[in-house]
Design an enzyme around this catalytic site. Structure first.
Site, PDB file in Angstrom:
ATOM      1  CG  ASP A  74      -0.807  -6.709  -0.092  1.00 23.69           C
ATOM      2  OD1 ASP A  74      -2.005  -6.382  -0.114  1.00 23.69           O
ATOM      3  OD2 ASP A  74      -0.395  -7.718   0.509  1.00 23.69           O
ATOM      4  CD  GLU A 130      -5.321  -9.866   3.001  1.00 24.23           C
ATOM      5  OE1 GLU A 130      -5.745 -10.550   3.945  1.00 24.23           O
ATOM      6  OE2 GLU A 130      -4.838 -10.361   1.974  1.00 24.23           O
ATOM      7  CD  GLU A 131      -2.445 -11.864  -0.435  1.00 27.66           C
ATOM      8  OE1 GLU A 131      -2.367 -12.873   0.281  1.00 27.66           O
ATOM      9  OE2 GLU A 131      -3.296 -11.731  -1.331  1.00 27.66           O
ATOM     10  CG  HIS A 356      -3.134 -16.401  -3.506  1.00 27.72           C
ATOM     11  ND1 HIS A 356      -2.516 -16.465  -2.284  1.00 27.72           N
ATOM     12  CD2 HIS A 356      -3.915 -15.297  -3.463  1.00 27.72           C
ATOM     13  CE1 HIS A 356      -2.914 -15.451  -1.531  1.00 27.72           C
ATOM     14  NE2 HIS A 356      -3.765 -14.728  -2.218  1.00 27.72           N
TER      15      HIS A 356
HETATM   16 ZN   LIG Z   1      -4.728 -13.108  -1.366  1.00 28.61          ZN
HETATM   17 ZN   LIG Z   2      -6.870 -10.744  -1.365  1.00 27.91          ZN
END
Ligand SMILES: [Zn+2]
Ligand SMILES: [Zn+2]
Length: 386
Positions: A74, A130-131, A356
């Protein structure tokens, strides 16, 4: 294996850039998972799709033992600011955590292992989301586990790119490797009224000031200095205008820990902090939302990775971990079978691009290294088990 991986470097880069140009948010990885299934089946993998919503399971080999290798797929809700040929084509969505490269490297492993003979099974877990968690508060790893992704798995390994470590180095260590996380949501209630007559109100701002102090004292005064953890406030909202004391305000935050015992203690200390609202004449509602467990690297998996990486890269390139309490839902897999995640150095020299962030990027020459280590770990593990 490193030479063989360099032989497919062009593919690795092409796949990574394709995923990078077409990023998808958690549980929306439809294009990505279709591409993954198509490429992996081209290397002879048995494919199961729609595992944990948009996840893909691919397998090579037969029977046990089973080693699982996991990549997350993702992207993040972020507008890419890089000026590169492979810039995100999806406005407001960007692969800023490197999951595009994780997916490409794991496809590379399926390519490499399709040419090898080994006993047992290699299971490739291409994980969605995952996020972020879905509307039921569940992220991709537990969703895939519920759909059987870890059935029969004896060992599980994953990697994460690391923009602060040079290409050619990895980081791995036994023990806690990321923080467990829970969220909390609170309402502080008082009694609103005229801002010129505060004595006739129960001011929730005044109450919140005491609670904020208490929350920030949990780790300095209530929990042992030898127990790592964090309590942070993420939002504080209330009020309408400058001359009205409102009835209530809302506060949310996060907590991090590495031990279940400490987690329990944090929960009760946060509750005690909010009890101050009652002491000061108001009230509160407090709700916790369970997040991902801490990720714990198992010595068996760590030894395997260290041995393989030491031989491929040289022992001096296998470094210890720089610990933090960031969350990673790989911990859900390594709760079920011995497992470990290692960090793969992907630093662009002289131009560090942190994750990020809308300028995130990696040095792609790390891609074959990641694939080679994962592939060699799978081979060594399965051959060693015969
Ligand atoms: Zn991340
Ligand atoms: Zn990651």
């Amino acid at each position: 294996m490193l030479d063989k991986a360099h032989g497919i470097e062009k593919n690795l880069v092409a796949w990574r850039r394709d995923f990078h140009m077409h990023p998808e948010l958690g549980f929306h990885e439809t294009r990505t998972s279709a591409r993954v299934a198509e490429i992996a089946s081209g290397f002879g993998c048995r494919i199961r799709r729609s595992v944990g919503r948009t996840g893909v399971l691919a397998e090579l080999g037969q029977g046990s033992p089973i080693i699982a290798l996991r990549a997350d797929m993702d992207a993040l809700p972020l507008q890419e600011a890089n000026q590169v040929g492979y810039v995100s084509q999806n406005p407001g969505v960007m692969h800023a955590c490197g999951h595009d490269s994780h997916t490409a490297m794991l496809l590379g492993v399926s390519a490499l292992l399709s040419k090898e003979k080994f006993p047992g099974t290699v299971r490739f877990i291409f994980q969605p989301s995952e996020e972020v968690a879905d509307n039921e508060g569940i992220s991709g790893a537990p969703r895939m586990i519920a759909d059987g992704a870890m059935q029969g798995v004896d060992l599980v390994i994953a990697l994460h790119v690391d923009s602060s470590t040079p290409v050619g180095d990895i980081r791995v260590e036994s023990g806690p490797a990321s923080g467990g996380v829970d969220s909390w949501f609170a309402t502080i209630t008082g009694k609103g009224g005229h801002a010129a007559k505060p004595h006739e109100t129960v001011d929730p701002f005044y109450i919140s000031a005491h609670i904020i102090m208490a929350l920030n004292s949990i780790f300095s005064r209530r929990i042992s200095a030898f127990d790592p953890g964090v309590v942070s406030i993420g939002s504080l909202n209330g009020g309408f205008t400058q001359n009205v004391i409102p009835d209530y305000l809302e506060m949310t935050g996060t907590l991090r820990y590495t031990e279940a015992r400490v987690r329990e203690q944090i929960h009760s200390e946060i509750t005690r902090a909010f009890e101050l609202a009652r002491t000061l004449g108001g009230g509160y509602e407090l709700r916790f939302e369970t997040g991902t467990p801490p990720m714990r690297n198992h010595p068996e998996a760590v030894n395997l990775i260290c041995g393989v990486a030491g031989r491929l890269l040289g022992k001096e390139h296998v470094l210890s971990m720089e610990k933090d309490l960031g969350a990673e839902d790989f911990g859900c897999f390594s709760e079920i079978a011995p497992g470990a995640m290692f960090l793969l150095g992907t630093r662009i020299e002289g131009d560090e691009r942190v994750g990020h962030n809308s300028y995130f990027d990696i040095d792609e020459s790390a891609l074959p290294i990641g694939s080679a280590i994962l592939a060699e770990c799978a081979l060594q593990y399965l051959l060693g088990k015969v």
